[in-house]
Design a protein around this motif. Sequence first.
Motif, PDB file in Angstrom:
ATOM      1  N   SER A 174       0.833  -1.195   0.000  1.00 41.70           N
ATOM      2  CA  SER A 174       0.000   0.000   0.000  1.00 41.70           C
ATOM      3  C   SER A 174       0.867   1.243   0.000  1.00 41.70           C
ATOM      4  O   SER A 174       0.464   2.266  -0.518  1.00 41.70           O
ATOM      5  N   PHE A 175       2.041   1.177   0.576  1.00 39.08           N
ATOM      6  CA  PHE A 175       2.987   2.278   0.453  1.00 39.08           C
ATOM      7  C   PHE A 175       4.371   1.836   0.909  1.00 39.08           C
ATOM      8  O   PHE A 175       4.539   0.812   1.537  1.00 39.08           O
ATOM      9  N   LEU A 176       5.372   2.649   0.548  1.00 41.60           N
ATOM     10  CA  LEU A 176       6.748   2.418   0.965  1.00 41.60           C
ATOM     11  C   LEU A 176       7.173   3.598   1.836  1.00 41.60           C
ATOM     12  O   LEU A 176       6.884   4.734   1.515  1.00 41.60           O
ATOM     13  N   MET A 177       7.827   3.310   2.929  1.00 41.94           N
ATOM     14  CA  MET A 177       8.323   4.371   3.790  1.00 41.94           C
ATOM     15  C   MET A 177       9.824   4.531   3.585  1.00 41.94           C
ATOM     16  O   MET A 177      10.579   3.585   3.711  1.00 41.94           O
ATOM     17  N   MET A 178      10.224   5.736   3.202  1.00 43.78           N
ATOM     18  CA  MET A 178      11.639   6.022   3.021  1.00 43.78           C
ATOM     19  C   MET A 178      12.187   6.569   4.331  1.00 43.78           C
ATOM     20  O   MET A 178      11.621   7.495   4.902  1.00 43.78           O
ATOM     21  N   ALA A 206     -10.942  -2.066  -3.291  1.00 42.84           N
ATOM     22  CA  ALA A 206     -10.175  -1.202  -2.390  1.00 42.84           C
ATOM     23  C   ALA A 206      -8.731  -1.665  -2.289  1.00 42.84           C
ATOM     24  O   ALA A 206      -7.795  -0.860  -2.280  1.00 42.84           O
ATOM     25  N   ASN A 207      -8.537  -2.970  -2.206  1.00 41.92           N
ATOM     26  CA  ASN A 207      -7.177  -3.491  -2.111  1.00 41.92           C
ATOM     27  C   ASN A 207      -6.436  -3.375  -3.433  1.00 41.92           C
ATOM     28  O   ASN A 207      -5.215  -3.188  -3.452  1.00 41.92           O
ATOM     29  N   MET A 208      -7.165  -3.508  -4.545  1.00 42.14           N
ATOM     30  CA  MET A 208      -6.521  -3.294  -5.840  1.00 42.14           C
ATOM     31  C   MET A 208      -5.991  -1.865  -5.948  1.00 42.14           C
ATOM     32  O   MET A 208      -4.938  -1.620  -6.548  1.00 42.14           O
ATOM     33  N   LYS A 209      -6.732  -0.945  -5.349  1.00 40.75           N
ATOM     34  CA  LYS A 209      -6.258   0.447  -5.356  1.00 40.75           C
ATOM     35  C   LYS A 209      -4.971   0.595  -4.549  1.00 40.75           C
ATOM     36  O   LYS A 209      -4.142   1.465  -4.830  1.00 40.75           O
ATOM     37  N   LEU A 210      -4.812  -0.265  -3.536  1.00 42.65           N
ATOM     38  CA  LEU A 210      -3.561  -0.245  -2.778  1.00 42.65           C
ATOM     39  C   LEU A 210      -2.392  -0.664  -3.668  1.00 42.65           C
ATOM     40  O   LEU A 210      -1.280  -0.159  -3.537  1.00 42.65           O
ATOM     41  N   ILE A 211      -2.633  -1.623  -4.563  1.00 43.09           N
ATOM     42  CA  ILE A 211      -1.588  -2.021  -5.508  1.00 43.09           C
ATOM     43  C   ILE A 211      -1.214  -0.824  -6.379  1.00 43.09           C
ATOM     44  O   ILE A 211      -0.033  -0.526  -6.581  1.00 43.09           O
ATOM     45  N   ASN A 260      -0.628  -6.883 -14.606  1.00 41.41           N
ATOM     46  CA  ASN A 260      -1.166  -8.176 -15.039  1.00 41.41           C
ATOM     47  C   ASN A 260      -2.014  -8.829 -13.943  1.00 41.41           C
ATOM     48  O   ASN A 260      -3.043  -9.455 -14.216  1.00 41.41           O
ATOM     49  N   SER A 261      -1.561  -8.701 -12.705  1.00 44.51           N
ATOM     50  CA  SER A 261      -2.281  -9.351 -11.607  1.00 44.51           C
ATOM     51  C   SER A 261      -3.686  -8.782 -11.460  1.00 44.51           C
ATOM     52  O   SER A 261      -4.637  -9.525 -11.189  1.00 44.51           O
ATOM     53  N   ILE A 262      -3.832  -7.480 -11.636  1.00 43.57           N
ATOM     54  CA  ILE A 262      -5.152  -6.851 -11.547  1.00 43.57           C
ATOM     55  C   ILE A 262      -6.015  -7.249 -12.735  1.00 43.57           C
ATOM     56  O   ILE A 262      -7.172  -7.681 -12.581  1.00 43.57           O
ATOM     57  N   ILE A 263      -5.451  -7.118 -13.928  1.00 49.17           N
ATOM     58  CA  ILE A 263      -6.201  -7.402 -15.157  1.00 49.17           C
ATOM     59  C   ILE A 263      -6.674  -8.851 -15.184  1.00 49.17           C
ATOM     60  O   ILE A 263      -7.816  -9.157 -15.521  1.00 49.17           O
ATOM     61  N   LYS A 264      -5.777  -9.758 -14.796  1.00 43.04           N
ATOM     62  CA  LYS A 264      -6.113 -11.185 -14.824  1.00 43.04           C
ATOM     63  C   LYS A 264      -7.169 -11.524 -13.766  1.00 43.04           C
ATOM     64  O   LYS A 264      -8.075 -12.335 -14.024  1.00 43.04           O
ATOM     65  N   LYS A 265      -7.074 -10.932 -12.596  1.00 47.58           N
ATOM     66  CA  LYS A 265      -8.034 -11.204 -11.532  1.00 47.58           C
ATOM     67  C   LYS A 265      -9.440 -10.799 -11.958  1.00 47.58           C
ATOM     68  O   LYS A 265     -10.408 -11.557 -11.761  1.00 47.58           O
ATOM     69  N   VAL A 266      -9.570  -9.632 -12.562  1.00 49.69           N
ATOM     70  CA  VAL A 266     -10.885  -9.158 -12.992  1.00 49.69           C
ATOM     71  C   VAL A 266     -11.465 -10.083 -14.056  1.00 49.69           C
ATOM     72  O   VAL A 266     -12.648 -10.436 -14.025  1.00 49.69           O
ATOM     73  N   GLY A 279      -8.585   1.150 -15.893  1.00 48.19           N
ATOM     74  CA  GLY A 279      -8.018   2.204 -16.721  1.00 48.19           C
ATOM     75  C   GLY A 279      -6.582   2.497 -16.345  1.00 48.19           C
ATOM     76  O   GLY A 279      -5.706   2.641 -17.204  1.00 48.19           O
ATOM     77  N   GLN A 280      -6.309   2.570 -15.042  1.00 50.31           N
ATOM     78  CA  GLN A 280      -4.941   2.820 -14.594  1.00 50.31           C
ATOM     79  C   GLN A 280      -4.034   1.631 -14.869  1.00 50.31           C
ATOM     80  O   GLN A 280      -2.879   1.805 -15.281  1.00 50.31           O
ATOM     81  N   ALA A 281      -4.531   0.422 -14.645  1.00 51.19           N
ATOM     82  CA  ALA A 281      -3.695  -0.768 -14.846  1.00 51.19           C
ATOM     83  C   ALA A 281      -3.270  -0.897 -16.306  1.00 51.19           C
ATOM     84  O   ALA A 281      -2.090  -1.140 -16.607  1.00 51.19           O
TER      85      ALA A 281
END
Length: 543
Positions: free
Chosen positions: A11-15, A43-48, A129-135, A151-153
Motif C-alpha cells: 500500500s505504500f513504501l516508507m523512506m 479497495a485493495n486493488m487500489k492499494l496495488i 497483469n495481476s489486476i487485469i487477470k483477476k478481474v 483504466g490505470q492498470a
Amino acid sequence: MLRKINIILMSFLMMTLTGCSEDFLETKPTDAISAGDALASPANMKLILNGLHRYMYAQTGSLPGGSNTFAGEHYFIPMFDVIPGVLIHSAPANGWHQAELRWIAHTVPTDAMNEQLWFQRYHFIASCNSIIKKVADDNLVIDEDMSEILGQAYAYRAWAYLKLVTSFGKGYLIGNPSTDPGVPLLFSTEAPYESQPRSTVQEVYDQIEQDINQSIAYFQNATARPTGDPKHKSQININAAYGIKARMALSKGDWQTAADAAVMARDGFPLMDEADWLSGFNTNNLSEVIWGGNVIQTETTFFRSYFYLVSPTFNGSQNRGNPKLFNKEIYELIPDTDYRKKSVLPLAPNTNSSASNGEGGSFETDPNYDNEADFEAAYDEIIATYGMTDRHNTHPYMHVKFLQKNPGTIDPDDVIYMRSSEMYLIEAEAKAMMNDITGAQDALGMLAGARDSAFDKTAYGTQQALMDQIKFQWYVELYGEGFGYTNHIRWDEGIDHTNSGASEVLYQNGFMQGRPSVNDEWIFKIPQAEIDANPNLTEADQN
C-alpha cells in the motif's frame, strides 16, 4: 523474467533517512499485504496502484532484484536527457550520471542502470497483469470504480512497454519494426514469470496500442480523478492515458493519432504564466501538470531524488560541485522577448576549480571576468537570489529552471511526468509531418506565443522551417524533463557537443555520436542478468 521478479503488493513504501551521509539510505516496506488479500477487493486493488504510484519514484532495495542506488523516475527522467547531451554536466562532482553521459552505462549488459531500468518496467507490467487477470478470471463486475482501476492498470502497462521498447529496441521510424527485435511480452502473474522470446518492435507496439485504447475505454466510464489537491495527479486519469497514446503514436509516425490524442490529453490543463513557469517546476499544483509524482516527506529518496540530480539549489554534492548547463548554442537563439531565457545564467561566474572546461576557480581563469570584485559580486547575487548555500558552485550557462520550494536544503519536491506543453509540441510536430502547415503553426503558436510575446507563427511557412522551430521549442520548453533521448531517436539525430558548452575531457565517448539509424549504440543492452535468468533468451538475443 529478471531474477524471477516477485510481485510485492504494497500500500505504500516508507523512506527512512538513517544518517546524515548520502550513503546511508534505505527503503523499508511498512505495510506489505499478501498477494491473495491484495486482489480480494477493489479497495485493495487500489492499494496495488498506490504502491505503483510510489514505485514511480521509490528506491527499490526492499524488492527482490531492487537497488537503493536508483529511485525510479527520479533517476531515469534526467538520465534520458543526460545520454543525448541535453542536460549538460559541468564537472565530474561525485560521479552521478557520469557513466551515462560517457556512453558507458547503457552500452554494458552488466551495468546496474540497465538492470534497474528493465526491472522497474517489468515490475509495473507484472503488477498490472495481476489486476487485469483477476478481474477477467473472476468475471468481476466492472462498475465506475472498477473501470477506474482497470483504466490505470492498462495505462501503466502501456507506459511500461513503451519505455522498454523505445530503450531496448531500435527506433520504430529508423528501423524495420516488423522484424526488429523488441522486448518480451509478459502476461504471467506468478513466478517464475517466464515470457515469450523477444517480440518484434511491431508486436510490442501493437500491445501498447491495444492496452492504451482499452485504458481510455475504461476511463470513459470510470469515476473521475479527484481534483483540488495536487496529490491526486499521481493517479493516472484519462488525460494522462491520452498523453501516453500521443507519445506512442508520435514515436511510430502515426501522426494523426498523435495530434488527436495530444489535444485530448491537454484538455483542462491550461498553460502556465510566466510566474509559474519560472517558479521551479517543483509541484504538481502547476496548472499544466497532467501527471506527476507526489513525493511525500516521509517517503522521499533525498540523495537519490530528481532534484538532487537536476536542481542547482539542492544541498547535495552532486549539485554543489556540478551545476547543470543549458546548451549555449541554443541559448543564443532564444529571443529576449521569451521569458524562458531567464532560466539560464550565461554570465554566472565559474567558481568551481574542478570545472571540466578548465576555466573555473577564480576571475583569473574565468574569461567573463577581469577582476575579483565583479566575480565575487556576481556569485553573491546568484546565491542570494536563488537561495543556494555558500558551498554551491556556479558556472556560465547554468540553468535555474528546477528550483526547490525550500532552496539550500535536501527537502523533497514533486516530480512531473507529463505537462500540457508537451502535448502542444506533439500536435505541432505531427501536423508538420503531415504537411499541415496551418495546423502546425496554430499548435506551435499556442505554446510559443504564450512564452514569447513577439512570437510570429507565420515566420515558419514550410515543413522544414516548422520542424526546425519545433525541435528548438522541445529543447527550450522541456529541458531536463527527459525527452532528449526519444527525440534524437525519432529525428534520427546524432550528438555533437563541439559548441554546446560540454567538455570533451568529461564526456569522452558521449561527446560525439553518429545518428541512431547508423549507430546501434543508441540501443540499450539487455541486462545480462535477464539473459542468464530467462530461458527464452540467449546471448544471440543481445543488442
